[in-house]
Design a protein around this motif. Structure first.
Motif, short mmCIF file in Angstrom:
data_model
loop_
_atom_site.label_atom_id
_atom_site.label_comp_id
_atom_site.label_asym_id
_atom_site.label_seq_id
_atom_site.Cartn_x
_atom_site.Cartn_y
_atom_site.Cartn_z
N ASN A 18 29.33 37.87 18.07
CA ASN A 18 29.13 37.22 19.37
C ASN A 18 30.47 36.97 20.04
N PRO A 19 30.53 37.16 21.36
CA PRO A 19 31.80 36.94 22.04
C PRO A 19 32.09 35.46 22.26
N LEU A 20 33.37 35.13 22.26
CA LEU A 20 33.83 33.82 22.69
C LEU A 20 34.29 33.99 24.12
N VAL A 21 33.70 33.25 25.04
CA VAL A 21 33.94 33.42 26.47
C VAL A 21 34.75 32.23 26.98
N SER A 22 35.75 32.52 27.84
CA SER A 22 36.59 31.46 28.40
C SER A 22 37.00 31.81 29.82
N ASN A 23 37.69 30.88 30.46
CA ASN A 23 38.23 31.07 31.81
C ASN A 23 37.15 31.52 32.80
N CYS A 24 36.01 30.85 32.76
CA CYS A 24 34.91 31.18 33.66
C CYS A 24 35.21 30.69 35.07
N ASN A 25 35.04 31.57 36.04
CA ASN A 25 35.28 31.24 37.43
C ASN A 25 34.09 31.75 38.24
N ILE A 26 33.43 30.85 38.97
CA ILE A 26 32.27 31.22 39.78
C ILE A 26 32.56 30.86 41.23
N GLU A 27 32.33 31.81 42.13
CA GLU A 27 32.52 31.58 43.55
C GLU A 27 31.21 31.88 44.27
N ILE A 28 30.67 30.88 44.95
CA ILE A 28 29.42 31.04 45.69
C ILE A 28 29.73 31.45 47.12
N ASP A 29 28.98 32.42 47.62
CA ASP A 29 29.11 32.85 49.01
C ASP A 29 28.59 31.72 49.89
N VAL A 30 29.50 31.01 50.57
CA VAL A 30 29.11 29.81 51.32
C VAL A 30 28.27 30.12 52.54
N GLU A 31 28.35 31.35 53.04
CA GLU A 31 27.54 31.70 54.21
C GLU A 31 26.08 31.95 53.82
N SER A 32 25.84 32.74 52.79
CA SER A 32 24.46 33.06 52.42
C SER A 32 23.87 32.04 51.46
N LYS A 33 24.70 31.45 50.61
CA LYS A 33 24.28 30.50 49.56
C LYS A 33 23.27 31.12 48.58
N THR A 34 23.09 32.44 48.65
CA THR A 34 22.17 33.11 47.72
C THR A 34 22.89 34.18 46.91
N ALA A 35 24.21 34.28 47.06
CA ALA A 35 24.99 35.26 46.31
C ALA A 35 26.25 34.58 45.78
N ALA A 36 26.72 35.10 44.66
CA ALA A 36 27.94 34.56 44.05
C ALA A 36 28.58 35.64 43.19
N SER A 37 29.84 35.43 42.87
CA SER A 37 30.53 36.30 41.93
C SER A 37 31.08 35.43 40.81
N ALA A 38 31.15 36.01 39.63
CA ALA A 38 31.65 35.28 38.46
C ALA A 38 32.57 36.20 37.66
N ARG A 39 33.58 35.60 37.06
CA ARG A 39 34.50 36.34 36.22
C ARG A 39 34.82 35.49 35.00
N ALA A 40 34.89 36.13 33.84
CA ALA A 40 35.20 35.41 32.61
C ALA A 40 35.93 36.35 31.65
N SER A 41 36.76 35.77 30.81
CA SER A 41 37.44 36.52 29.76
C SER A 41 36.65 36.39 28.46
N PHE A 42 36.76 37.41 27.60
CA PHE A 42 36.08 37.32 26.31
C PHE A 42 36.94 37.89 25.19
N VAL A 43 36.66 37.40 23.99
CA VAL A 43 37.21 37.96 22.75
C VAL A 43 36.00 38.18 21.85
N LEU A 44 35.83 39.39 21.36
CA LEU A 44 34.72 39.72 20.47
C LEU A 44 35.25 39.87 19.06
N PHE A 45 34.74 39.04 18.17
CA PHE A 45 35.13 39.08 16.76
C PHE A 45 34.00 39.69 15.94
#
Length: 92
Positions: A18-45
């Motif tokens: 299972n991956p260990l996930v960190s540095n999660c960043n979520i940005e919501i589209d403030v105009e539509s409020k129905t879309a967003a983008s997310a980015r995260a780093s992972f390390v898989l052991f």
């Protein structure tokens, strides 16, 4: 659960691949409020012959949509920065 139990859970998850996930960043589209983008780093052991090994590291890039009040991943891009020696050939 005490700290030992939490660490044991993390190591157990890591050993099963299972991956260990960190540095999660979520940005919501403030105009539509129905879309967003997310980015995260992972390390898989994973479990190697002499213990836990790093299989890969990288990032997830997701596009999210709000479907009747429930957020769902509509697109996921996985970028592998480093594939370790124990990684499957398809990842290298």
């Amino acid at each position: 659960m005490d700290a030992t139990g939490e660490v044991t859970g993390i190591v157990t998850d890591a050993a099963s691949g299972n991956p260990l996930v960190s540095n999660c960043n979520i940005e919501i589209d403030v105009e539509s409020k129905t879309a967003a983008s997310a980015r995260a780093s992972f390390v898989l052991f994973g479990a190697g012959p002499s213990g836990i090994v790093t299989l890969s590291t990288g990032t997830y890039g997701d596009r999210l949509v709000n479907d009747d009040g429930t957020w769902r991943v509509s697109r996921r891009q996985v970028n592998v920065d480093r594939a370790g020696a124990g990684a499957p050939a398809s990842v290298k």
